[in-house]
Design an enzyme around this catalytic site. Structure first.
Site, PDB file in Angstrom:
ATOM      1  N   GLY A 217     -46.866   5.142 -12.780  1.00  0.00           N
ATOM      2  CA  GLY A 217     -47.986   4.442 -12.407  1.00  0.00           C
ATOM      3  C   GLY A 217     -49.190   5.172 -12.088  1.00  0.00           C
ATOM      4  N   SER A 218     -49.935   4.912 -11.335  1.00  0.00           N
ATOM      5  CA  SER A 218     -51.270   5.620 -10.955  1.00  0.00           C
ATOM      6  C   SER A 218     -50.930   6.842 -10.087  1.00  0.00           C
ATOM      7  CB  SER A 218     -52.143   4.650 -10.181  1.00  0.00           C
ATOM      8  OG  SER A 218     -52.722   3.726 -11.084  1.00  0.00           O
ATOM      9  N   THR A 219     -49.656   7.121  -9.583  1.00  0.00           N
ATOM     10  CA  THR A 219     -49.444   8.454  -9.061  1.00  0.00           C
ATOM     11  C   THR A 219     -49.825   9.548  -9.725  1.00  0.00           C
ATOM     12  OG1 THR A 219     -47.263   8.324  -9.344  1.00  0.00           O
ATOM     13  CG2 THR A 219     -48.071   7.395  -7.296  1.00  0.00           C
ATOM     14  N   PHE A 220     -49.527   9.151 -11.397  1.00  0.00           N
ATOM     15  CA  PHE A 220     -49.444  10.372 -12.268  1.00  0.00           C
ATOM     16  C   PHE A 220     -51.008  10.631 -12.341  1.00  0.00           C
ATOM     17  CE2 PHE A 220     -49.300  11.897 -16.751  1.00  0.00           C
ATOM     18  CZ  PHE A 220     -48.004  12.971 -16.551  1.00  0.00           C
ATOM     19  N   LYS A 221     -52.010  10.101 -12.077  1.00  0.00           N
ATOM     20  CA  LYS A 221     -53.455  10.401 -12.203  1.00  0.00           C
ATOM     21  C   LYS A 221     -53.836  11.450 -11.612  1.00  0.00           C
ATOM     22  CE  LYS A 221     -54.828   5.460 -12.694  1.00  0.00           C
ATOM     23  NZ  LYS A 221     -55.391   4.256 -11.898  1.00  0.00           N
TER      24      LYS A 221
END
Length: 484
Positions: A217-221
């Protein structure tokens, strides 16, 4: 001497040397490996005469052996086992089976490895019973308990790392299991207990912190932002188009931000604000601009696509090579074909916290002898530099802003600058979301980096978010460590 006798002598000499080399190889090089093989029943039976060493965390045994009135001589006992089971594993001589640290460091714990040779000589001379070596793990009991209690009632996992060393401060997956139930010396009872745990959903015998993968999810951003800054072509203030809907390249499929609207009020948005507010569209656009190869290379610098041991085996997280633009766009916000373990997500935060240097996670500090001397110490090991310190600082600034007044306010701690990033990852169809938080603190002097994953939507389907469920768990762990 005739030619025939000379030739025969040479052949016999060669055979003698070959036998000497083979024997030496078996007795010296392969001795420890052969002693530990499951098929070596003699070593197994000999090991039952030895009191197995303890597994120690914070000076307190979490696994130890007590006398038993049966052929196996000693019974393995686990303290607060569901909280520690993913670390200790179990040891059962009746089943000739073990997992976790019990398996990975069996040679030391059982006193049958090459390192125990001098102890065996000392035992023979002194007439004292031999004991296995103890293993001191890196885990902080305060952090471990905080993680376990914060996850209570949820399916999920926590990994906390010391950024500068890679030492694992906490590693918990829930639900846990009671290793004492499998360690009993009745093979029938042990098998029944094992099968009962194995039938549960989720399976507590699988370490969800290291061996289950999810879309991050958005942790990869934060990794995508790091790749952008490291390229030299982008800065935190670089802007991207800010529509409310975005059509994936070469596709009719559209994506939106979690809010359903634009990422802030302007026609464009900065990368820093896209991370702070956790907006999908600008990060998808950025991923396409960077290209899958650039993100692939950065992902590998942080540890993706690599299996390693702590010494427990860690499943490789995945960022595939040569994705098309549509798939690359999806990975820009942690969806599509990118997958990660909780350990891997913790490594991203720990690497950023450590000025861009990623340390290899390790679970063991030392092996301790019966006289409390250090038999073997484990050194810190760099996996490598992922980004330069200034690029790590730029990502950190956006993470701090996200916790202060952005999308990750569930991790706010009064008086402490926390750098963090949430994630709410979609799964197939109407399946519950996977909820994430990762971050570190204090932001200006990191002592702990943490990743929290809550599986099965936290039990509330698609209603929860990383900020409402995962971030508060991380907050409790960070507070427990910093306020100790």
């Amino acid at each position: 001497m005739t030619k025939e006798i000379r030739r025969l002598s040479i052949v016999m000499l060669f055979m003698f040397l070959s036998l000497l080399v083979a024997t030496s190889w078996i007795q010296v090089v392969q001795a420890d490996q052969l002693a530990q093989t499951d098929h070596n029943t003699r070593s197994l039976m000999d090991s039952y005469e030895i009191q197995r060493g303890a597994i120690i965390a914070g000076g307190t045994p979490i696994a130890s052996s007590v006398a038993a009135d049966d052929e196996f001589r000693y019974q393995r006992v686990y303290e607060d086992s569901p909280m520690w089971s993913d670390i200790t594993g179990f040891f059962n001589p009746a089943l000739q089976s073990s997992t976790g640290i019990e398996n990975a460091l069996n040679a030391d714990l059982s006193g049958t490895g090459a390192s125990a040779f001098l102890s065996e000589i000392e035992r023979i001379v002194s007439g004292q019973p031999q004991r296995g070596f103890s293993v001191e793990v890196t885990v902080d009991p305060v952090a471990q308990r905080a993680a376990y209690e914060a996850l209570d009632g949820l399916e999920g996992a926590v990994v906390a790392l010391e950024p500068s060393t890679g030492r694992i401060l906490a590693m918990v997956a829930t639900p846990g299991y009671d290793a004492n139930a499998i360690a009993v010396h009745s093979a029938t009872q042990a098998e029944e207990a094992y099968n009962a745990f194995d039938a549960q959903k989720p399976n507590p015998l699988i370490n969800a912190a290291t061996n289950e993968i999810h879309p991050p999810g958005s942790t990869f951003k934060i990794l995508v932002a790091a790749a952008a800054y490291a390229s030299g072509d982008w800065t935190p203030q670089s802007t991207l188009p800010n529509p409310a809907r975005y059509t994936l390249p070469g596709s009719s499929a559209q994506i939106s931000n979690a809010s359903g609207g634009t990422c802030g009020p302007g026609a464009t948005v900065t990368i820093a604000d896209a991370v702070k507010l956790s907006c999908n569209i600008p990060m998808a656009e950025l991923a396409v601009e960077l290209g899958s190869q650039t993100i692939f290379e950065m992902a590998e610098k942080f540890g993706f696509n690599q299996e390693f041991t702590t010494p427990l085996a860690v499943t490789a997280s995945s960022y595939p090579r040569a994705l098309d633009d549509a798939q690359t766009a999806l990975t820009g916000f942690g969806q599509g074909q990118v997958t990660a373990t909780a350990m891997q997500v913790a490594m991203i935060s720990a690497g950023l916290a450590n000025d861009g240097i990623v340390m290899k996670p390790r679970l063991v500090d030392a092996v301790i002898g019966n006289d409390l001397s250090t038999v073997r110490e484990y050194a810190d090991e760099e996996l490598g530099r992922a980004v330069e310190a200034e690029d790590a600082d730029d990502v950190t600034a956006a993470m701090v802003a996200s916790v202060a007044d952005g999308a990750a306010q569930g991790a706010r701690i009064d008086g402490v600058a926390v750098a963090g990033k949430t994630g709410t990852a979609e799964n197939d169809g109407d399946e519950p979301y996977t909820l994430w938080f990762t971050g570190f603190a204090p932001a200006d002097d990191p002592q702990i980096a943490v990743a929290v994953v809550v599986d099965n939507g936290g039990g509330i389907g698609q209603s929860g978010s990383g900020d409402t469920l995962a971030a508060p768990i991380a907050k409790k762990i960070i507070e427990a460590v910093l306020n100790r």
